[in-house]
Scaffold this active site. Structure first.
Site, short mmCIF file in Angstrom:
data_model
loop_
_atom_site.label_atom_id
_atom_site.label_comp_id
_atom_site.label_asym_id
_atom_site.label_seq_id
_atom_site.Cartn_x
_atom_site.Cartn_y
_atom_site.Cartn_z
N GLN A 199 0.83 -1.20 0.00
CA GLN A 199 0.00 0.00 0.00
C GLN A 199 0.86 1.26 0.00
O GLN A 199 0.55 2.25 -0.65
CB GLN A 199 -0.92 -0.01 1.24
CG GLN A 199 -2.25 0.65 1.03
CD GLN A 199 -3.05 0.01 -0.09
OE1 GLN A 199 -3.75 0.70 -0.81
NE2 GLN A 199 -2.95 -1.29 -0.27
N HIS A 246 2.20 2.92 -3.37
CA HIS A 246 1.32 3.69 -4.25
C HIS A 246 1.74 5.15 -4.34
O HIS A 246 1.80 5.73 -5.42
CB HIS A 246 -0.12 3.65 -3.71
CG HIS A 246 -0.92 2.51 -4.22
ND1 HIS A 246 -1.32 2.39 -5.53
CD2 HIS A 246 -1.42 1.42 -3.58
CE1 HIS A 246 -2.03 1.29 -5.68
NE2 HIS A 246 -2.10 0.68 -4.52
N GLU A 261 -10.19 2.36 3.60
CA GLU A 261 -10.46 2.01 2.21
C GLU A 261 -10.33 0.49 2.03
O GLU A 261 -11.21 -0.17 1.49
CB GLU A 261 -9.46 2.73 1.30
CG GLU A 261 -9.57 2.34 -0.17
CD GLU A 261 -8.40 2.87 -0.99
OE1 GLU A 261 -8.55 2.96 -2.22
OE2 GLU A 261 -7.32 3.15 -0.43
N HIS A 262 -9.20 -0.05 2.48
CA HIS A 262 -8.96 -1.50 2.44
C HIS A 262 -8.82 -1.99 3.89
O HIS A 262 -8.03 -1.43 4.66
CB HIS A 262 -7.66 -1.84 1.71
CG HIS A 262 -7.60 -1.31 0.31
ND1 HIS A 262 -6.86 -0.18 -0.03
CD2 HIS A 262 -8.16 -1.75 -0.84
CE1 HIS A 262 -6.98 0.04 -1.33
NE2 HIS A 262 -7.77 -0.89 -1.85
N ASP A 316 -7.20 -5.62 -6.03
CA ASP A 316 -6.66 -4.61 -6.94
C ASP A 316 -6.70 -5.07 -8.39
O ASP A 316 -6.82 -4.25 -9.30
CB ASP A 316 -5.21 -4.28 -6.56
CG ASP A 316 -5.11 -3.33 -5.39
OD1 ASP A 316 -6.13 -2.72 -5.04
OD2 ASP A 316 -4.01 -3.21 -4.82
N HIS A 337 -54.68 18.65 -5.09
CA HIS A 337 -54.25 17.26 -4.93
C HIS A 337 -55.46 16.38 -4.56
O HIS A 337 -55.65 15.29 -5.10
CB HIS A 337 -53.19 17.14 -3.84
CG HIS A 337 -51.81 17.57 -4.26
ND1 HIS A 337 -51.53 18.84 -4.66
CD2 HIS A 337 -50.65 16.87 -4.34
CE1 HIS A 337 -50.24 18.93 -4.96
NE2 HIS A 337 -49.68 17.74 -4.78
#
Length: 428
Positions: free
Chosen positions: A256, A259, A323-324, A357, A416
């Protein structure tokens, strides 16, 4: 790297870890300038900003079919097979998410209510470039849109200094089924997809990850096009107990970290031994990995946090909303049942984030910075719209008339009420 027991964290340390959203306001003025320039000057602005930021002089903004076919010839056939395999798994998973096209239920005699599902007309998929190319993101953004039935899917991705798009990204876009590809990146790409230019058709929705500039641009164009969610630097949180393997944990944190220098990696464990061994292995691996410079910078944002119990680790994970999320414990199912905020969850020692991924079929475009408490990761529903349906006969309307007329008149909406009375007075 932060290395502490959870109970010993100072308020500032914990808040810094939790409040990790990119500072969108810091880049807002610069982003707004680019958006306005593209809205006003169209293709000329796109070429200007592509030269400024990507160092590329471009003529045609749309990638031609000849360029795509040429790119396909440059890809090793074995690599194309892997692209096809990943694409097949991603397609299969998202097909399983498809809802019914149309359904009805009988609310009461003579009253039917239902729902109709239709795809969006057009979608723009943003695929980042820069530090690396991401053909996998082309698969992840384009395939679910096509599975949902979107007829017009455009992809934007930054060109290299030679003005060309990475051949593997082009190949992935073709495999995924993109209808159009533009050699555009950054804020200017988002602007083009939202507003349209001489060369770029505007779309109804823009999906895909990006840096703080891209994310800010997506947030600012929402009166013209919808977006998926804010997505910033990648992040992972791992919940582990004494049964976990420190080598696997360290390897996944490293994956990770490579990245981006702003990536965030967190281990929370109830085992001091696992924490210490993981810290040692991280240091060793960071020195030998090919992207060592990026990894070491990212690991300054990392944290290894020791909980008094697994309960405390789970509580911290839910507050963080990663996120993960990886779960490596003696009883992964029990931990899973208690998770309420996570983008994509990876269970067991044989499920690194890398599987999601690339090839397990689930989507890797996910909310970050704690937005998992509000948003789901990219899925089939991001490309669909739902219309509710009502179908009543006279008996059904009669059964609801007293309720409708009473509530409508109570609100002062007498027309209505009359819309119901009129129908019931008619003898047809």
């Amino acid at each position: 790297m932060l290395y502490k027991k959870i109970k010993d964290l100072a308020n500032g340390e914990l808040e810094n870890l939790m409040e990790r959203a990119s500072d969108l306001m810091a880049v807002r003025d610069a982003v707004e300038t680019i958006l306005e320039d593209v809205k006003k000057d169209g293709d000329n602005a796109l070429r200007h900003y592509t030269e400024k930021f990507d160092k590329a002089l471009i003529g045609a903004i749309e990638v031609t079919e000849d360029e795509i076919n040429e790119a396909m010839t440059k890809i090793d056939p074995s690599l194309l097979k892997h692209l096809d395999k990943a694409a097949s798994n991603i397609r299969k998973f998202h097909e399983a998410q498809l809802p019914r096209d149309k359904w009805f239920i009988e609310i009461s005699p003579g009253v039917k209510a239902g729902q109709k599902t239709v795809p969006l007309r057009s979608v723009g998929a943003y695929v980042p470039g820069g530090r690396a190319s991401y053909p996998s993101t082309a698969l992840m953004t384009i395939i679910p849109a096509k599975v949902a039935g979107v007829k017009d899917v455009a992809m934007c991705t930054p060109p290299g200094p030679d003005g060309k798009v990475n051949p593997l990204t082009l190949a992935a876009a073709k495999v995924a089924g993109a209808d159009r590809i533009y050699r555009l990146g950054g804020v200017q790409a988002v602007a083009a997809l939202a507003y349209g230019t001489e060369s770029v058709k505007p779309v109804d929705k823009i999906v895909g990850p990006g840096n703080v500039f891209v994310t800010t641009a997506k947030m600012l164009i929402r009166t013209h096009a919808e977006i998926d969610f804010p997505a910033g630097p990648s992040e992972i949180l791992i919940i582990a107990d004494e049964t976990a393997n420190p080598d696997f944990i360290a390897s996944d944190m490293l994956a990770q970290a490579e990245h981006d220098p702003n990536s965030i990696c967190v281990l929370t464990t109830n085992s001091e031994e696992i924490a210490a061994n993981t810290q040692q292995r991280l240091g060793e691996l960071a020195d030998t990995t090919p992207r060592s410079e990026i990894v070491k910078e990212a690991l300054q944002n990392a944290a290894i946090l020791i909980g008094a119990s697994l309960d405390e680790c789970i509580e911290l994970s839910n507050r963080f909303g990663p996120e993960h999320l990886e779960i490596m414990t003696a009883d992964d199912e029990t931990v899973l049942d208690r998770i309420d905020s996570a983008g994509s969850i990876f269970m067991g020692k044989y499920a690194p984030v890398s599987t999601g991924d690339y090839a397990s079929g689930t989507n890797h475009v996910l909310p970050t910075a704690g937005y998992t408490r509000l948003y789901s990761g990219l899925n089939i529903n991001h490309f669909l719209k739902y219309s509710t349906i009502q179908q009543l006969d006279r008996k059904g309307l009669q059964s609801l008339s007293d309720t409708i007329i009473t509530l409508a008149e109570e609100e002062g909406l007498y027309a209505h009420a009359d819309a119901v009375r009129l129908r019931l007075k008619k003898n047809e």
